[in-house]
Structure formats: C-alpha cells, structure tokens
Write a protein that holds these residues in place. Structure first.
Motif, PDB file in Angstrom:
ATOM      1  N   LEU A 210       0.819  -1.220   0.000  1.00 34.35           N
ATOM      2  CA  LEU A 210       0.000   0.000   0.000  1.00 34.35           C
ATOM      3  C   LEU A 210       0.853   1.271   0.000  1.00 34.35           C
ATOM      4  O   LEU A 210       0.329   2.370   0.163  1.00 34.35           O
ATOM      5  CB  LEU A 210      -0.904   0.002   1.244  1.00 34.35           C
ATOM      6  CG  LEU A 210      -2.007  -1.067   1.218  1.00 34.35           C
ATOM      7  CD1 LEU A 210      -2.447  -1.423   2.624  1.00 34.35           C
ATOM      8  CD2 LEU A 210      -3.180  -0.593   0.387  1.00 34.35           C
ATOM      9  N   HIS A 211       2.155   1.133  -0.220  1.00 33.21           N
ATOM     10  CA  HIS A 211       3.037   2.297  -0.047  1.00 33.21           C
ATOM     11  C   HIS A 211       2.663   3.470  -0.956  1.00 33.21           C
ATOM     12  O   HIS A 211       2.792   4.628  -0.584  1.00 33.21           O
ATOM     13  CB  HIS A 211       4.509   1.895  -0.252  1.00 33.21           C
ATOM     14  CG  HIS A 211       4.837   1.449  -1.636  1.00 33.21           C
ATOM     15  ND1 HIS A 211       4.478   0.215  -2.110  1.00 33.21           N
ATOM     16  CD2 HIS A 211       5.477   2.073  -2.664  1.00 33.21           C
ATOM     17  CE1 HIS A 211       4.885   0.094  -3.363  1.00 33.21           C
ATOM     18  NE2 HIS A 211       5.499   1.209  -3.731  1.00 33.21           N
ATOM     19  N   ASP A 212       2.183   3.190  -2.180  1.00 34.89           N
ATOM     20  CA  ASP A 212       1.867   4.279  -3.126  1.00 34.89           C
ATOM     21  C   ASP A 212       0.381   4.543  -3.263  1.00 34.89           C
ATOM     22  O   ASP A 212      -0.054   5.132  -4.254  1.00 34.89           O
ATOM     23  CB  ASP A 212       2.444   3.922  -4.511  1.00 34.89           C
ATOM     24  CG  ASP A 212       3.889   4.375  -4.652  1.00 34.89           C
ATOM     25  OD1 ASP A 212       4.343   5.206  -3.825  1.00 34.89           O
ATOM     26  OD2 ASP A 212       4.573   3.888  -5.580  1.00 34.89           O
ATOM     27  N   ILE A 213      -0.406   4.106  -2.264  1.00 34.25           N
ATOM     28  CA  ILE A 213      -1.866   4.251  -2.359  1.00 34.25           C
ATOM     29  C   ILE A 213      -2.270   5.729  -2.557  1.00 34.25           C
ATOM     30  O   ILE A 213      -3.279   6.036  -3.190  1.00 34.25           O
ATOM     31  CB  ILE A 213      -2.552   3.640  -1.104  1.00 34.25           C
ATOM     32  CG1 ILE A 213      -4.061   3.543  -1.301  1.00 34.25           C
ATOM     33  CG2 ILE A 213      -2.260   4.417   0.163  1.00 34.25           C
ATOM     34  CD1 ILE A 213      -4.487   2.585  -2.361  1.00 34.25           C
ATOM     35  N   THR A 239       3.228  14.648  -2.925  1.00 33.25           N
ATOM     36  CA  THR A 239       2.151  14.590  -1.912  1.00 33.25           C
ATOM     37  C   THR A 239       1.477  13.220  -1.876  1.00 33.25           C
ATOM     38  O   THR A 239       0.615  12.987  -1.033  1.00 33.25           O
ATOM     39  CB  THR A 239       1.065  15.673  -2.170  1.00 33.25           C
ATOM     40  OG1 THR A 239       0.458  15.403  -3.453  1.00 33.25           O
ATOM     41  CG2 THR A 239       1.633  17.065  -2.133  1.00 33.25           C
ATOM     42  N   HIS A 240       1.872  12.274  -2.764  1.00 33.47           N
ATOM     43  CA  HIS A 240       1.263  10.948  -2.660  1.00 33.47           C
ATOM     44  C   HIS A 240       1.603  10.302  -1.318  1.00 33.47           C
ATOM     45  O   HIS A 240       0.880   9.440  -0.840  1.00 33.47           O
ATOM     46  CB  HIS A 240       1.663  10.033  -3.841  1.00 33.47           C
ATOM     47  CG  HIS A 240       3.018   9.404  -3.738  1.00 33.47           C
ATOM     48  ND1 HIS A 240       4.166  10.026  -4.155  1.00 33.47           N
ATOM     49  CD2 HIS A 240       3.419   8.191  -3.269  1.00 33.47           C
ATOM     50  CE1 HIS A 240       5.208   9.227  -3.955  1.00 33.47           C
ATOM     51  NE2 HIS A 240       4.775   8.098  -3.419  1.00 33.47           N
ATOM     52  N   THR A 241       2.692  10.762  -0.689  1.00 33.07           N
ATOM     53  CA  THR A 241       3.060  10.208   0.629  1.00 33.07           C
ATOM     54  C   THR A 241       2.067  10.675   1.706  1.00 33.07           C
ATOM     55  O   THR A 241       1.534   9.856   2.457  1.00 33.07           O
ATOM     56  CB  THR A 241       4.478  10.669   1.022  1.00 33.07           C
ATOM     57  OG1 THR A 241       4.552  12.096   0.859  1.00 33.07           O
ATOM     58  CG2 THR A 241       5.533  10.020   0.138  1.00 33.07           C
ATOM     59  N   THR A 265       6.491   7.478   4.869  1.00 35.23           N
ATOM     60  CA  THR A 265       7.953   7.629   5.035  1.00 35.23           C
ATOM     61  C   THR A 265       8.802   6.883   3.995  1.00 35.23           C
ATOM     62  O   THR A 265      10.023   6.867   4.110  1.00 35.23           O
ATOM     63  CB  THR A 265       8.389   7.144   6.446  1.00 35.23           C
ATOM     64  OG1 THR A 265       8.070   5.753   6.579  1.00 35.23           O
ATOM     65  CG2 THR A 265       7.682   7.914   7.537  1.00 35.23           C
ATOM     66  N   HIS A 266       8.185   6.279   2.972  1.00 34.25           N
ATOM     67  CA  HIS A 266       9.005   5.460   2.067  1.00 34.25           C
ATOM     68  C   HIS A 266       9.850   6.285   1.095  1.00 34.25           C
ATOM     69  O   HIS A 266      10.632   5.729   0.331  1.00 34.25           O
ATOM     70  CB  HIS A 266       8.149   4.423   1.317  1.00 34.25           C
ATOM     71  CG  HIS A 266       7.239   4.989   0.270  1.00 34.25           C
ATOM     72  ND1 HIS A 266       6.050   5.590   0.579  1.00 34.25           N
ATOM     73  CD2 HIS A 266       7.340   5.041  -1.088  1.00 34.25           C
ATOM     74  CE1 HIS A 266       5.451   5.980  -0.546  1.00 34.25           C
ATOM     75  NE2 HIS A 266       6.230   5.664  -1.575  1.00 34.25           N
ATOM     76  N   HIS A 267       9.677   7.634   1.098  1.00 36.97           N
ATOM     77  CA  HIS A 267      10.568   8.477   0.288  1.00 36.97           C
ATOM     78  C   HIS A 267      11.498   9.323   1.148  1.00 36.97           C
ATOM     79  O   HIS A 267      12.154  10.240   0.645  1.00 36.97           O
ATOM     80  CB  HIS A 267       9.760   9.374  -0.666  1.00 36.97           C
ATOM     81  CG  HIS A 267       9.168   8.601  -1.810  1.00 36.97           C
ATOM     82  ND1 HIS A 267       9.925   8.104  -2.851  1.00 36.97           N
ATOM     83  CD2 HIS A 267       7.891   8.219  -2.054  1.00 36.97           C
ATOM     84  CE1 HIS A 267       9.137   7.457  -3.705  1.00 36.97           C
ATOM     85  NE2 HIS A 267       7.896   7.506  -3.235  1.00 36.97           N
ATOM     86  N   GLU A 268      11.529   9.026   2.450  1.00 39.69           N
ATOM     87  CA  GLU A 268      12.530   9.673   3.302  1.00 39.69           C
ATOM     88  C   GLU A 268      13.890   9.055   2.990  1.00 39.69           C
ATOM     89  O   GLU A 268      13.967   7.921   2.525  1.00 39.69           O
ATOM     90  CB  GLU A 268      12.187   9.466   4.792  1.00 39.69           C
ATOM     91  CG  GLU A 268      10.859  10.073   5.218  1.00 39.69           C
ATOM     92  CD  GLU A 268      10.853  11.597   5.264  1.00 39.69           C
ATOM     93  OE1 GLU A 268      11.908  12.217   4.964  1.00 39.69           O
ATOM     94  OE2 GLU A 268       9.792  12.176   5.560  1.00 39.69           O
ATOM     95  N   ALA A 294      13.304  -1.588  -0.925  1.00 41.16           N
ATOM     96  CA  ALA A 294      12.599  -2.549  -1.787  1.00 41.16           C
ATOM     97  C   ALA A 294      11.980  -1.852  -2.991  1.00 41.16           C
ATOM     98  O   ALA A 294      12.057  -2.342  -4.129  1.00 41.16           O
ATOM     99  CB  ALA A 294      11.513  -3.260  -0.979  1.00 41.16           C
ATOM    100  N   ASP A 295      11.393  -0.683  -2.767  1.00 39.88           N
ATOM    101  CA  ASP A 295      10.727   0.084  -3.826  1.00 39.88           C
ATOM    102  C   ASP A 295      11.757   0.505  -4.886  1.00 39.88           C
ATOM    103  O   ASP A 295      11.522   0.384  -6.093  1.00 39.88           O
ATOM    104  CB  ASP A 295      10.066   1.318  -3.186  1.00 39.88           C
ATOM    105  CG  ASP A 295       9.154   2.053  -4.158  1.00 39.88           C
ATOM    106  OD1 ASP A 295       8.672   1.413  -5.120  1.00 39.88           O
ATOM    107  OD2 ASP A 295       8.909   3.260  -3.937  1.00 39.88           O
ATOM    108  N   THR A 296      12.913   0.958  -4.435  1.00 34.54           N
ATOM    109  CA  THR A 296      13.953   1.400  -5.368  1.00 34.54           C
ATOM    110  C   THR A 296      14.468   0.229  -6.207  1.00 34.54           C
ATOM    111  O   THR A 296      14.601   0.338  -7.430  1.00 34.54           O
ATOM    112  CB  THR A 296      15.131   2.046  -4.604  1.00 34.54           C
ATOM    113  OG1 THR A 296      14.619   3.113  -3.835  1.00 34.54           O
ATOM    114  CG2 THR A 296      16.197   2.557  -5.555  1.00 34.54           C
TER     115      THR A 296
HETATM  116 FE   LIG Z   1       6.129   6.244  -3.670  1.00 35.71          FE
END
Ligand SMILES: [Fe+2]
Length: 360
Positions: A210-213, A239-241, A265-268, A294-296
């Motif tokens: 759900l990180h990019d929901i 702002t998707h975060t 916080t997944h783009h911190e 993981a996302d990267t």
């Molecule tokens: Fe993202």
C-alpha cells in the motif's frame, strides 16, 4: 444423549471373584453388554487403556495394587477435560478412607455388601453425567472450530480488501498490481534478513503493497505524464506520501498503522534530504526504511516507458552506492546478504494463495 446407557463400557475391578461375578451377572441382566472385569488388580490399568471404559467400579483393598493407586494411575491417563467416573465399592467407608478416595479421584462410594438396586442407580447417574460432559465438550469444540473458521475468513477478507486497495492505487500508474506485490515480498525478505521479529516481517509483507496508495489523489496529467515533471508537478507528485498517510490514518489494527507509516515515510532518505518530512537515520521508522530500499530495487529492475529494466546486479550496485546517503547502511548490509544467496527478482515475483496467508 450418546447412545443408550446400556451400551456403555463398564470396567469392574475387585479381587473377590464372587463380587465380580455378582455384579457382572446383574449388569448383563439389566441389559449392559459392554463389560470387562478382572480380579487381578495388576491388570486394571492395561485393561483401562485398551477398553477405554465409560465408568470404573473399583474395590479399594486388593493385593498387589490397591484401589487408591489404580485411581492415581487412571488419573494420569486422562486429559484435563476428560470425565471417567470411578465408583468405589468398599467395606471400609470411614471418613479417612472417603477423603483419601475422593482426593485420589473417586466420584462416589457404596458400602459392601452392595445393594444392587443402589449400584444400578449410582452407575446410571454417573454415566449420565459422563455423557452430558461429553456432549458439552463436543459442542464447545464445534463452537471453537466455527469461531476459528470465522476469524480466519475475516482475516483473509481484510487482507484481500487491502490487496485490492493496493491494486486500485496502482492501476492508474502501472496498469497492474504486480509492483505492489513485488515490493511487499522484497520488503518482507529484507526485514527478515535484518533479523526483524516474524510479526514485524508479516506486517511489512502485508502493508508494503500500500506504499503508493496516495497516488489515487494525484491528477492524471501529472501521474501519467510521459516526459519529465516540472518542479511544481514534482511537488504535487510528492504529496502521494501525505495523501496515502491520510487515507490510512486512524486505523486501530497494527496492519493499517504500519501501512500508514510506510506510505508516509518510504521516500525519506537516511541523510535527511528525502520527503515529505526530511526525517533522517533512525527517526525514519524501520518499515519506511525497508520499503524505500525494496521500492527502489523494484523500480530499477522494471521496464518503464522512459527506461529499460536494469539487471539485478546493476540495481544491487546502485543500492550499495547509496548506503548511508539514501539508505540505512544496516539495511543495505542485510540486503546484500540476502542478494548473495537469493535470486531477488524471482523472490519478488512469488505469488501466494489466499489460503496460505498468515493470520495477522
Ligand atoms: Fe512512492
């Protein structure tokens, strides 16, 4: 009531043959057909094990093994919620003997010589109690099973709904739900490699997709823009975060709370130059740091309209070069260890069946 009382199994143990014979004949006359008897107290326990009686009629004073010891031995054979009544038949019915027999497991007493009508009455009463006990136990086992099944159904439904929500969020972006699942798998494997407790690994596995929901809230002309984003568009994209954080906020369950934390916080970045809050190092929650990695990795190794897919080796190299700047160095170490003995791309593509989902 299970069957009729006369089909119950009766075990009679008495060293005097005349007593055994009298009782056996009497119970057979009363229609009881399942009887086992012995005059050798040493045989009582093996007979009990083999015959599994519904009731035991037991003498107390016998050579070799007395009735008290037999009751203790039988007690050891029973589960905590078993109820196999023991009716003691004895000539010695002093208070001391009664107390001792009761504490050894007797449920009732009769004085010898026995009144057969009374024996029958007591045996019937004790058997009825046993069968009621069995019925209650079976009923509660069935209830427990039903509750367990319902709970499992509910958990699976909850997980499926979250999975669909993640897919819905991704649909406008990459057209499939594959990315969300891959990030969930990879993030869980990295967390496990970093020795996170199994409960945390499971939560990350389910929450990471759900990180990019929050991309649900990003306008199409920005989300689907083929070329480079302008600085103002990039700000909106970021702002998707916070949008994701809002969508997932207020959840009472640990799964939603973890998902909210990851979305936010997944783009911190480890060095504090990420977004939206500019958190640094361990101020970034563990789950956020794990999903960032993981996302990267997944983004690098996938083909996009604007880029080729990188090889796993190139992506691993890139992540290593960002240790301590973009990523938590400890997690990069855990990731390197994982990549040394696992095919990360294959691992990320693993698919589970809903029935294999662990209950959270
Ligand atoms: Fe993202």
């Amino acid at each position: 009531m299970r069957g009729s009382l006369s089909s119950s199994r009766l075990l009679i143990v008495d060293d005097e043959w005349a007593n055994v014979h009298l009782l056996e004949r009497f119970f057979r006359e009363q229609g009881f057909t399942n009887l086992q008897t012995t005059t050798d107290s040493r045989e009582a326990l093996p007979l009990f094990r083999q015959f599994r009686p519904d009731i035991v009629l037991l003498d107390l004073l016998m050579p070799y093994v007395d009735g008290f010891s037999i009751m203790v031995q039988i007690g050891r054979e029973l589960m905590a919620d078993d109820y196999v009544p023991i009716l003691v038949l004895t000539a010695d019915i002093t208070n001391v003997t009664k107390q001792r027999a009761l504490s050894s497991g007797a449920k009732d007493f009769l004085t010898k010589p026995v009144d057969l009508t009374e024996v029958l009455l007591r045996v019937r009463n004790l058997l009825q109690t046993r069968f009621l006990h069995l019925e209650v136990r079976q009923h509660s086992e069935e209830l427990e099973q039903k509750v367990w099944e319902r709970t499992r159904e509910l958990e699976e439904t909850k997980l499926e709904v979250l999975e669909r929500l993640a897919i819905a969020g991704e649909y406008r972006d990459h057209d499939t739900g594959e990315h969300t699942r891959r990030v969930g798998n990879l993030a869980a494997a990295i967390a496990a490699s970093a020795n996170a407790p199994p409960g945390v690994v499971r939560l990350i596995h389910r929450a990471a997709p759900l990180h990019d929901i929050g991309k649900i809230g990003i306008p199409d002309h920005i989300l689907r823009k083929a070329g480079q984003l302008r600085p103002d568009e990039r700000e909106i994209m970021k702002t998707h975060t916070t949008i994701g954080g809002k969508i997932l906020s207020g959840g009472r369950h640990a799964l939603l709370q973890t998902a909210k934390s990851i979305a936010l916080t997944h783009h911190e970045r480890w060095d504090g130059t990420g977004y939206p809050a500019g958190l640094a190092a361990t101020d970034i929650p563990f789950e956020g740091r794990v999903v960032a990695l993981a996302d990267t990795f997944d983004a690098l190794t996938q083909e996009r309209p604007y880029k080729q897919a990188w090889s796993a080796d190139d992506a691993i190299h890139e992540i290593l070069s960002q240790s301590g700047t973009q990523f938590d160095p400890d997690l990069v170490r855990a990731f390197m260890q994982l990549s040394g003995n696992t095919d990360l791309i294959a691992l990320s593509r693993m698919v589970e069946s809903p029935t294999s989902m662990a209950l959270l």
